[in-house]
Design an enzyme around this catalytic site. Structure first.
Site, PDB file in Angstrom:
ATOM      1  N   ILE A 154       0.837  -1.202   0.000  1.00 25.32           N
ATOM      2  CA  ILE A 154       0.000   0.000   0.000  1.00 25.32           C
ATOM      3  C   ILE A 154       0.867   1.244   0.000  1.00 25.32           C
ATOM      4  O   ILE A 154       0.620   2.196  -0.748  1.00 25.32           O
ATOM      5  CB  ILE A 154      -0.965  -0.012   1.200  1.00 25.32           C
ATOM      6  CG1 ILE A 154      -1.942  -1.174   1.078  1.00 25.32           C
ATOM      7  CG2 ILE A 154      -1.729   1.311   1.294  1.00 25.32           C
ATOM      8  CD1 ILE A 154      -2.799  -1.413   2.311  1.00 25.32           C
ATOM      9  N   ASP A 173      10.805   2.719   7.108  1.00 22.73           N
ATOM     10  CA  ASP A 173      10.323   1.374   7.408  1.00 22.73           C
ATOM     11  C   ASP A 173      11.354   0.679   8.279  1.00 22.73           C
ATOM     12  O   ASP A 173      12.544   1.015   8.229  1.00 22.73           O
ATOM     13  CB  ASP A 173      10.089   0.574   6.121  1.00 22.73           C
ATOM     14  CG  ASP A 173       9.020  -0.508   6.297  1.00 22.73           C
ATOM     15  OD1 ASP A 173       8.953  -1.096   7.392  1.00 22.73           O
ATOM     16  OD2 ASP A 173       8.259  -0.766   5.347  1.00 22.73           O
ATOM     17  N   ASP A 259      -9.366   6.867   8.949  1.00 23.42           N
ATOM     18  CA  ASP A 259     -10.311   5.843   8.479  1.00 23.42           C
ATOM     19  C   ASP A 259     -10.400   4.707   9.490  1.00 23.42           C
ATOM     20  O   ASP A 259     -11.240   3.826   9.359  1.00 23.42           O
ATOM     21  CB  ASP A 259      -9.854   5.301   7.117  1.00 23.42           C
ATOM     22  CG  ASP A 259     -10.846   4.324   6.518  1.00 23.42           C
ATOM     23  OD1 ASP A 259     -12.052   4.662   6.473  1.00 23.42           O
ATOM     24  OD2 ASP A 259     -10.427   3.220   6.100  1.00 23.42           O
ATOM     25  N   GLU A 264     -13.793   0.889  17.482  1.00 27.49           N
ATOM     26  CA  GLU A 264     -14.739   0.976  16.368  1.00 27.49           C
ATOM     27  C   GLU A 264     -16.002   0.197  16.706  1.00 27.49           C
ATOM     28  O   GLU A 264     -15.925  -0.852  17.347  1.00 27.49           O
ATOM     29  CB  GLU A 264     -14.088   0.421  15.092  1.00 27.49           C
ATOM     30  CG  GLU A 264     -12.895   1.241  14.631  1.00 27.49           C
ATOM     31  CD  GLU A 264     -12.278   0.766  13.323  1.00 27.49           C
ATOM     32  OE1 GLU A 264     -12.841  -0.161  12.698  1.00 27.49           O
ATOM     33  OE2 GLU A 264     -11.235   1.307  12.933  1.00 27.49           O
ATOM     34  N   HIS A 282     -13.829   3.246   8.370  1.00 29.02           N
ATOM     35  CA  HIS A 282     -13.001   2.086   8.012  1.00 29.02           C
ATOM     36  C   HIS A 282     -13.395   1.530   6.638  1.00 29.02           C
ATOM     37  O   HIS A 282     -13.730   0.354   6.487  1.00 29.02           O
ATOM     38  CB  HIS A 282     -13.123   0.994   9.076  1.00 29.02           C
ATOM     39  CG  HIS A 282     -11.928   0.079   9.117  1.00 29.02           C
ATOM     40  ND1 HIS A 282     -11.498  -0.529  10.266  1.00 29.02           N
ATOM     41  CD2 HIS A 282     -11.085  -0.337   8.139  1.00 29.02           C
ATOM     42  CE1 HIS A 282     -10.432  -1.291  10.001  1.00 29.02           C
ATOM     43  NE2 HIS A 282     -10.165  -1.186   8.707  1.00 29.02           N
ATOM     44  N   ILE A 283     -13.293   2.399   5.634  1.00 23.04           N
ATOM     45  CA  ILE A 283     -13.714   2.042   4.281  1.00 23.04           C
ATOM     46  C   ILE A 283     -12.537   1.852   3.330  1.00 23.04           C
ATOM     47  O   ILE A 283     -12.719   1.771   2.118  1.00 23.04           O
ATOM     48  CB  ILE A 283     -14.662   3.115   3.690  1.00 23.04           C
ATOM     49  CG1 ILE A 283     -13.993   4.502   3.676  1.00 23.04           C
ATOM     50  CG2 ILE A 283     -15.978   3.134   4.456  1.00 23.04           C
ATOM     51  CD1 ILE A 283     -14.789   5.557   2.915  1.00 23.04           C
ATOM     52  N   GLY A 284     -11.320   1.746   3.878  1.00 22.45           N
ATOM     53  CA  GLY A 284     -10.141   1.666   3.028  1.00 22.45           C
ATOM     54  C   GLY A 284     -10.234   0.624   1.934  1.00 22.45           C
ATOM     55  O   GLY A 284      -9.885   0.880   0.775  1.00 22.45           O
ATOM     56  N   ALA A 285     -10.707  -0.568   2.269  1.00 20.69           N
ATOM     57  CA  ALA A 285     -10.803  -1.657   1.286  1.00 20.69           C
ATOM     58  C   ALA A 285     -12.218  -1.832   0.749  1.00 20.69           C
ATOM     59  O   ALA A 285     -12.499  -2.806   0.059  1.00 20.69           O
ATOM     60  CB  ALA A 285     -10.324  -2.960   1.919  1.00 20.69           C
TER      61      ALA A 285
END
Length: 310
Positions: A154, A173, A259, A264, A282-285
């Site tokens: 991502i 990272d 998101d 939640e 939480h609509i990322g996917a």
């Protein structure tokens, strides 16, 4: 060659998964509304258990899963599967990291654009009878510094999209960053503190682990530019929401888009009081394409595991 394994699908998942599995002889029990109590009662009857986001596979369930070979998550994170318990029982745990790559990266890009131009605030104002043309002077993304924390699938996809808008990309990272990708987008590698101090936008793409819990806390936020904006589409616990609220309310940060949340559904979060925050559930996917791809990926992985290929 067909298989006669039995599969329990616990959540609503794209029908392509059923087709792939059934075409290979697997017996499907599709129960998208199944309760935890029912899973505990039935799980011993199945060789493969598949979940998305609604269902959490606990140690108690795994202890009952005497015939289970595979637990599959049709999504990226695996925090809703007790991986330690699964490993102890020699159950393979898989996910579909490839499925959400583009969907999440596009959402981040959209959230950055909305933060830059204050479109969400403008929309709310018009609905409330206000015309904030003079107040809503935005900024452009071109030339700004985007710090990406976590350069997996991502993070890389976001880097490519942002580079196409002529943003400058800073990356951090804990594992080595791919050199070809770095050259492709002109990535500037940095430690976390340097990234936070230098970035106009910070987007987070790491799993929720003990080491990443509250990775962005009050101290880290205090080192950022007071115009900087945070976007979190990874997991809620990576950002200290209380510290974020204070920084945004006191003008120590320029904005945020979340998101994902520590709890939640995030109904009633005090972040909703602030104008410089965008909140999504939480609509990322949550795109048709991502859900279909993730289901396809999981179906193919299951068949390959059963064939002994992977």
């Amino acid at each position: 060659m067909g298989f006669d394994d039995s599969v329990l699908i616990c959540d609503e998942i794209d029908p392509i998964l059923n087709k792939i599995l059934e075409d290979n002889g697997l017996k499907i029990s599709y129960e998208p509304e199944i309760t935890p109590e029912q899973i505990i009662e039935k799980i011993s009857n199945f060789n493969i258990v598949i979940v998305r986001s609604r269902t959490t596979i606990t140690k108690e369930m795994i202890d009952k899963a005497d015939n289970c070979k595979i637990i599959a998550r049709v999504g990226v994170g695996l925090d809703n599967v007790d991986q330690v318990a699964a490993k102890a029982k020699n159950i393979r745990v898989i996910n579909a990291v490839e499925g959400a790559m583009n969907a999440v990266a596009e959402l981040v890009l959209g959230l950055m654009l909305s933060l830059a131009r204050q479109t969400a605030r403008g929309d709310r104002a018009i609905r409330n009878g206000q015309w904030l043309k003079k107040e809503l002077k935005g900024t452009e993304l071109r030339g700004k510094y985007l710090g990406i924390i976590g350069l997996g699938n991502i993070g890389k996809r976001l880097g490519r999209l942002a580079r196409a808008l002529n943003m400058n990309i800073i990356g951090y990272d804990v594992i080595p960053i791919d050199e070809e990708f770095s050259k492709e987008v002109g990535l500037m590698k940095a430690d976390l503190n340097t990234l936070l101090q230098s970035s106009d936008y910070v987007s987070i793409h790491v799993p929720l682990l003990d080491s990443t819990h509250h990775l962005l806390d009050a101290q880290k936020m205090s080192t950022m530019k007071n115009t900087a904006k945070i976007i979190n589409t990874s997991r809620g616990g990576v950002v200290d929401e209380d510290a974020l609220y204070d920084a945004l309310k006191n003008g120590k940060l320029g904005g945020a888009a979340l998101d994902v949340f520590e709890k939640e559904p995030a109904i009633g979060t005090k972040l909703a009081e602030l104008d410089n925050v965008i909140l999504t559930p939480h609509i990322g996917a949550q795109t048709k394409e991502a859900q279909s791809l993730a289901a396809n990926v999981i179906g193919e992985k299951i068949i390959q595991i059963l064939r002994g290929v992977i």
